[in-house]
Design a protein around this motif. Structure first.
Motif, PDB file in Angstrom:
ATOM      1  N   ILE A 219       6.846  -4.588  -5.403  1.00  0.00           N
ATOM      2  CA  ILE A 219       8.219  -4.437  -5.896  1.00  0.00           C
ATOM      3  C   ILE A 219       9.230  -4.752  -4.803  1.00  0.00           C
ATOM      4  O   ILE A 219      10.195  -5.483  -5.031  1.00  0.00           O
ATOM      5  N   LEU A 220       9.014  -4.215  -3.626  1.00  0.00           N
ATOM      6  CA  LEU A 220       9.963  -4.455  -2.540  1.00  0.00           C
ATOM      7  C   LEU A 220       9.997  -5.936  -2.145  1.00  0.00           C
ATOM      8  O   LEU A 220      11.055  -6.482  -1.857  1.00  0.00           O
ATOM      9  N   TYR A 221       8.862  -6.607  -2.169  1.00  0.00           N
ATOM     10  CA  TYR A 221       8.796  -8.006  -1.754  1.00  0.00           C
ATOM     11  C   TYR A 221       9.316  -8.955  -2.840  1.00  0.00           C
ATOM     12  O   TYR A 221      10.174  -9.793  -2.580  1.00  0.00           O
ATOM     13  N   TYR A 222       8.800  -8.819  -4.060  1.00  0.00           N
ATOM     14  CA  TYR A 222       9.137  -9.779  -5.109  1.00  0.00           C
ATOM     15  C   TYR A 222      10.415  -9.449  -5.866  1.00  0.00           C
ATOM     16  O   TYR A 222      11.153 -10.348  -6.256  1.00  0.00           O
ATOM     17  N   TYR A 223      10.663  -8.187  -6.105  1.00  0.00           N
ATOM     18  CA  TYR A 223      11.811  -7.821  -6.934  1.00  0.00           C
ATOM     19  C   TYR A 223      13.038  -7.432  -6.110  1.00  0.00           C
ATOM     20  O   TYR A 223      14.157  -7.707  -6.508  1.00  0.00           O
ATOM     21  N   LYS A 224      12.828  -6.806  -4.979  1.00  0.00           N
ATOM     22  CA  LYS A 224      13.955  -6.391  -4.146  1.00  0.00           C
ATOM     23  C   LYS A 224      14.207  -7.367  -3.010  1.00  0.00           C
ATOM     24  O   LYS A 224      15.167  -7.228  -2.268  1.00  0.00           O
ATOM     25  N   GLU A 225      13.312  -8.351  -2.861  1.00  0.00           N
ATOM     26  CA  GLU A 225      13.451  -9.455  -1.917  1.00  0.00           C
ATOM     27  C   GLU A 225      13.585  -9.012  -0.459  1.00  0.00           C
ATOM     28  O   GLU A 225      14.314  -9.616   0.327  1.00  0.00           O
ATOM     29  N   PHE A 226      12.873  -7.952  -0.105  1.00  0.00           N
ATOM     30  CA  PHE A 226      12.777  -7.579   1.298  1.00  0.00           C
ATOM     31  C   PHE A 226      11.714  -8.469   1.935  1.00  0.00           C
ATOM     32  O   PHE A 226      10.747  -8.847   1.278  1.00  0.00           O
ATOM     33  N   ASN A 227      11.876  -8.776   3.226  1.00  0.00           N
ATOM     34  CA  ASN A 227      10.833  -9.534   3.892  1.00  0.00           C
ATOM     35  C   ASN A 227       9.783  -8.559   4.455  1.00  0.00           C
ATOM     36  O   ASN A 227       9.960  -7.344   4.402  1.00  0.00           O
ATOM     37  N   ILE A 228       8.703  -9.099   4.987  1.00  0.00           N
ATOM     38  CA  ILE A 228       7.578  -8.284   5.470  1.00  0.00           C
ATOM     39  C   ILE A 228       8.044  -7.277   6.529  1.00  0.00           C
ATOM     40  O   ILE A 228       7.681  -6.104   6.482  1.00  0.00           O
TER      41      ILE A 228
ATOM     42  N   GLN B 103       9.339  -1.703   8.190  1.00  0.00           N
ATOM     43  CA  GLN B 103      10.278  -0.705   8.711  1.00  0.00           C
ATOM     44  C   GLN B 103      10.562   0.362   7.660  1.00  0.00           C
ATOM     45  O   GLN B 103      10.554   1.555   7.960  1.00  0.00           O
ATOM     46  N   LEU B 104      10.787  -0.069   6.443  1.00  0.00           N
ATOM     47  CA  LEU B 104      11.120   0.845   5.350  1.00  0.00           C
ATOM     48  C   LEU B 104      10.000   1.850   5.094  1.00  0.00           C
ATOM     49  O   LEU B 104      10.253   3.032   4.860  1.00  0.00           O
ATOM     50  N   LEU B 105       8.743   1.380   5.158  1.00  0.00           N
ATOM     51  CA  LEU B 105       7.603   2.240   4.842  1.00  0.00           C
ATOM     52  C   LEU B 105       6.951   2.848   6.086  1.00  0.00           C
ATOM     53  O   LEU B 105       5.945   3.555   5.971  1.00  0.00           O
ATOM     54  N   SER B 106       7.499   2.531   7.246  1.00  0.00           N
ATOM     55  CA  SER B 106       6.936   3.008   8.519  1.00  0.00           C
ATOM     56  C   SER B 106       5.473   2.590   8.667  1.00  0.00           C
ATOM     57  O   SER B 106       4.600   3.394   9.007  1.00  0.00           O
ATOM     58  N   LYS B 107       5.216   1.331   8.382  1.00  0.00           N
ATOM     59  CA  LYS B 107       3.878   0.740   8.493  1.00  0.00           C
ATOM     60  C   LYS B 107       3.978  -0.512   9.351  1.00  0.00           C
ATOM     61  O   LYS B 107       5.050  -1.058   9.552  1.00  0.00           O
ATOM     62  N   SER B 108       2.847  -1.007   9.824  1.00  0.00           N
ATOM     63  CA  SER B 108       2.854  -2.249  10.587  1.00  0.00           C
ATOM     64  C   SER B 108       3.009  -3.436   9.636  1.00  0.00           C
ATOM     65  O   SER B 108       2.710  -3.339   8.441  1.00  0.00           O
ATOM     66  N   SER B 109       3.445  -4.553  10.178  1.00  0.00           N
ATOM     67  CA  SER B 109       3.582  -5.781   9.373  1.00  0.00           C
ATOM     68  C   SER B 109       2.236  -6.190   8.795  1.00  0.00           C
ATOM     69  O   SER B 109       2.151  -6.640   7.646  1.00  0.00           O
ATOM     70  N   ASN B 110       1.166  -6.047   9.585  1.00  0.00           N
ATOM     71  CA  ASN B 110      -0.166  -6.416   9.094  1.00  0.00           C
ATOM     72  C   ASN B 110      -0.590  -5.535   7.925  1.00  0.00           C
ATOM     73  O   ASN B 110      -1.222  -6.017   6.987  1.00  0.00           O
TER      74      ASN B 110
END
Length: 174
Positions: A121-130, A135-142
């Motif tokens: 949802i964040l990537y396709y619908y909200k158009e956030f990048n990786i 940052q938003l989810l406090s996870k690594s890019s990988n």
């Protein structure tokens, strides 16, 4: 900025986000109302470590997680399962939702485990990048990339299982 303006600027987008987590419009409205009121009251405390949009999304996601962990949510789920057993049929609302392909896709996305659903949802619908999602989810890019890939795979499987193997499921595999 006035509260009414604040709600108009951010309310609809946050409501759609909250619905993807809690799967209930009324509960999502309550969550967004709480988030917007709190954010409005604490505007001066925003430290600017991220964009304001990311800050509001984080607040909404956290509040949604709080709800999903709550007794109220668990009680609602149990009640709904019991009602389905006695009714044995889908609600009229569910039948209407399943009539269009977009709704079917939405339903398929809502079937994904939360960790995959949120990145899709964040990537396709909200158009956030990786990076923003990380940052938003406090996870690594990988981690975000892996969840996105696995989410697409699971989504493709759900859509194919449901007999809806068209151009989206083809796109979902790439």
């Amino acid at each position: 900025m006035q509260l009414e303006q604040f709600v108009r600027m951010h309310g609809e987008e946050l409501l759609r986000l909250a619905v993807t987590y809690v799967k209930n419009t009324q509960v999502a409205e309550d969550i967004v109302q709480d988030v917007l009121l709190k954010a409005f009251e604490q505007q001066q405390q925003f430290r600017g470590e991220s964009t304001y949009r990311t800050y509001l999304y984080r607040m909404t996601i956290n509040r949604s997680y709080d709800y999903l962990r709550s007794w109220s949510y668990k009680n609602t789920i149990l009640t709904n399962k019991i009602q389905k057993i006695f009714r044995g049929t889908k609600s009229a609302e569910q039948q209407v939702i399943e009539l269009t392909e977009n709704a079917r896709l939405g339903q398929a996305i809502l079937q994904l485990p939360l960790k995959y659903r949120e990145v899709i949802i964040l990537y396709y619908y909200k158009e956030f990048n990786i990076e923003e999602i990380a940052q938003l989810l406090s996870k690594s890019s990988n981690t975000v990339k892996t969840r996105l890939r696995r989410g697409r795979e699971k989504l493709k499987f759900i859509l194919e299982e449901g007999g809806w193997d068209d151009e989206f499921s083809h796109k979902a595999s790439h």
